[in-house]
Design a protein around this motif. Structure first.
Motif, PDB file in Angstrom:
ATOM      1  N   PRO A  92       0.870  -0.986   0.016  1.00 35.37           N
ATOM      2  CA  PRO A  92      -0.176  -0.192   0.034  1.00 35.37           C
ATOM      3  C   PRO A  92       0.852   1.257   0.056  1.00 35.37           C
ATOM      4  O   PRO A  92       1.936   1.361   0.721  1.00 35.37           O
ATOM      5  CB  PRO A  92      -0.766  -0.178   1.320  1.00 35.37           C
ATOM      6  CG  PRO A  92      -0.843  -1.630   1.549  1.00 35.37           C
ATOM      7  CD  PRO A  92       0.509  -1.983   1.087  1.00 35.37           C
ATOM      8  N   SER A  93       0.311   2.331  -0.728  1.00 40.34           N
ATOM      9  CA  SER A  93       1.010   3.605  -0.791  1.00 40.34           C
ATOM     10  C   SER A  93       1.834   4.135   0.500  1.00 40.34           C
ATOM     11  O   SER A  93       2.740   4.602   0.473  1.00 40.34           O
ATOM     12  CB  SER A  93       0.525   4.793  -1.685  1.00 40.34           C
ATOM     13  OG  SER A  93       0.241   4.054  -3.029  1.00 40.34           O
ATOM     14  N   HIS A  94       0.740   4.096   1.230  1.00 42.19           N
ATOM     15  CA  HIS A  94       0.983   4.663   2.763  1.00 42.19           C
ATOM     16  C   HIS A  94       1.867   4.046   3.527  1.00 42.19           C
ATOM     17  O   HIS A  94       2.633   4.607   4.234  1.00 42.19           O
ATOM     18  CB  HIS A  94      -0.457   4.843   3.533  1.00 42.19           C
ATOM     19  CG  HIS A  94      -0.933   3.539   4.151  1.00 42.19           C
ATOM     20  ND1 HIS A  94      -0.542   2.871   5.106  1.00 42.19           N
ATOM     21  CD2 HIS A  94      -1.735   2.683   3.474  1.00 42.19           C
ATOM     22  CE1 HIS A  94      -1.195   1.878   5.300  1.00 42.19           C
ATOM     23  NE2 HIS A  94      -2.004   1.491   4.346  1.00 42.19           N
ATOM     24  N   ALA A  95       1.977   2.557   3.297  1.00 37.96           N
ATOM     25  CA  ALA A  95       2.969   1.816   3.958  1.00 37.96           C
ATOM     26  C   ALA A  95       4.383   2.329   3.223  1.00 37.96           C
ATOM     27  O   ALA A  95       5.346   2.136   3.898  1.00 37.96           O
ATOM     28  CB  ALA A  95       2.587   0.382   4.051  1.00 37.96           C
ATOM     29  N   ALA A  96       4.344   2.112   1.984  1.00 40.25           N
ATOM     30  CA  ALA A  96       5.834   2.322   1.404  1.00 40.25           C
ATOM     31  C   ALA A  96       6.403   3.581   1.683  1.00 40.25           C
ATOM     32  O   ALA A  96       7.632   3.721   2.079  1.00 40.25           O
ATOM     33  CB  ALA A  96       5.527   1.999  -0.194  1.00 40.25           C
ATOM     34  N   ILE A  97       5.365   4.577   1.675  1.00 48.29           N
ATOM     35  CA  ILE A  97       5.989   5.842   1.944  1.00 48.29           C
ATOM     36  C   ILE A  97       6.197   6.037   3.422  1.00 48.29           C
ATOM     37  O   ILE A  97       7.633   6.564   3.889  1.00 48.29           O
ATOM     38  CB  ILE A  97       4.946   7.105   1.671  1.00 48.29           C
ATOM     39  CG1 ILE A  97       4.853   7.215   0.191  1.00 48.29           C
ATOM     40  CG2 ILE A  97       5.419   8.374   2.159  1.00 48.29           C
ATOM     41  CD1 ILE A  97       3.662   8.144  -0.372  1.00 48.29           C
TER      42      ILE A  97
END
Length: 448
Positions: free
Chosen positions: A94-99
């Motif tokens: 998920p984008s939020h986790a990667a960032i």
């Protein structure tokens, strides 16, 4: 706090960048250091290896997202940005986790200011998916097909050119080959004849080698036969090279075999087992002492070993015509093994051929001097580049009257679509055979 898997992957990236480490060698140490196994180890492995493979594409994406040249971005921050970009564009994270995890890595390692910068850049990366970024940063395929393929598939332009040339009349396969280069390779095991059997190895039998299996999951070092040295990890293409040498018909005795460039010892271990099962023996030669030690470990316990020699293969210490069979697995650019050596594409330069090709010619000539009349030599490379394959063989044969090209491809009757660039040679491909792109030529030393 960033998790251990991402921290381990970042450490691998930094070792590759700053210490010229090899990804596949740096990974096991990092996984052990952080106590990773199972899914966490698999995640860290894909994160590190995938980021290195696609580094060229990710740098093009990041260059479009920052307000300065990438060369001006602190190297430690750039490592983390590449890691975050791989998660955003090529993994199911998920984008939020990667960032957030990438920002945490930067904050703990560099500082809050750099963390804010990383957060802003990665949010820009999120604006497009992988295909959208390729459309944005790669040259138009209609105007510059090689340039488009180079960026889209993260291969230096010269590598795309050389691989296209090696495909010959099948240049329409270049896209499939580049895709295959970017796929994570599976683990293939090999049973060493007389010491283990394929039946005791877990996994699906290989298509063409009678000794191999594809390990579906797990640590190969946990397999008893591998742990005991009775089996090993070896790509099926490398197994086939050894099998061609062992199967080649020759005239006269068949007692003394030679692996001229034996390090790190995988092919030598299989050859020693094959030789020992016939009452023959193998001499393994390696120029570099630390690689010779790896050969010694690989051959430990094998009954078919006549000796391990540390010497320059172009000027060996034995008498001419000392061997019946000789393998020359020559040093090369390694462009046929980019799946498992992802950093090679960014380290190698076309200029490297200027040093490698003369060495390859010298080693093949030395091998022909080392084999007796009536004996056979197999010249192999894990590169399909024509300068390292057909052009080396053609050049050496043109300089000698005591050698001729044999039919190596005939010794692989079950392997489809493997004809090499010279009649009788073979060329394996990742996209056709799911092996490394091994080239092989069989050369016979003519009787006096």
């Amino acid at each position: 706090m960033a998790d251990a898997a991402r921290t381990a992957a970042l450490e691998v990236l930094r070792a590759v960048r700053s210490a010229d480490a090899y990804t596949n060698l740096a990974l096991p140490a990092a996984l052990k250091r952080h106590g990773l196994s199972g899914r966490d180890a698999a995640f860290a492995t894909e994160l590190a290896s995938g980021t290195v493979r696609r580094q060229g594409l990710y740098d093009a994406v990041l260059a479009d997202c920052v307000d300065r040249p990438l060369a001006k971005v602190q190297a430690r921050v750039l490592d983390a940005l590449r890691l975050g970009t791989h998660q955003l564009l090529a993994m199911r994270v998920p984008s939020h986790a990667a960032i957030s995890t990438t920002v945490s890595l930067v904050r703990s390692d560099v500082g809050p200011g750099a963390a804010g910068f990383a957060n802003a850049v990665l949010r820009r990366v999120c604006e497009h998916d992988l295909d959208g970024w390729v459309d944005r940063v790669a040259p138009d395929a209609g105007d510059d097909l090689v340039g488009h393929l180079s960026v889209a598939h993260a291969h230096p332009r010269w590598v795309v050119e050389e691989l296209s040339r090696a495909l010959g009349s099948r240049q329409d396969e270049i896209g499939a080959l580049l895709v295959a280069d970017n796929e994570a390779p599976g683990v293939t095991l090999v049973a060493r004849p007389g010491r283990s059997t394929r039946d005791e190895l877990p996994g699906e039998p290989t298509a063409w080698s009678p000794y191999g299996v594809h390990l579906e999951s797990g640590d190969p070092g946990a397999v008893p036969a591998v742990r005991d040295g009775r089996a090993g990890v070896q790509d099926e293409g490398s197994q086939l090279v050894a099998l061609v040498l062992a199967a080649a018909p020759l005239d006269g005795p068949d007692a003394r075999w030679l692996d001229l460039c034996a390090g790190p010892g995988g092919k030598a271990a299989l050859l020693a087992a094959l030789a020992g099962s016939r009452g023959a023996g193998l001499v393994a030669n390696e120029r570099q002492p630390h690689r010779a030690e790896l050969v010694r470990r690989a051959l430990a316990g094998s009954p078919g070993v006549l000796g391990i020699v540390t010497s320059d293969g172009t000027a060996p210490p034995w008498e001419p015509s000392s061997f019946d069979r000789v393998l020359v697995d020559a040093p090369c650019t390694g462009l046929g093994a980019l799946r498992r050596r992802p950093e090679a594409r960014w380290r190698r330069q076309r200029a490297d051929l200027h040093d490698l090709v003369p060495l390859q010619r010298a080693l093949l000539s030395s091998a022909l001097d080392s084999v007796r009349p009536g004996g056979v030599v197999v010249y192999a490379t894990c590169s399909p580049v024509l300068a390292e394959t057909s052009e080396v063989v053609t050049s050496v044969l043109a300089s000698r009257t005591d050698a001729e090209l044999g039919d190596a491809a005939a010794l692989l009757p079950g392997v489809p679509d493997c004809a090499g660039p010279l009649p009788g040679t073979f060329q394996l491909w990742p996209h056709r055979h799911q092996t490394d792109a091994m080239f092989g030529a069989l050369v016979r030393r003519l009787p006096a």
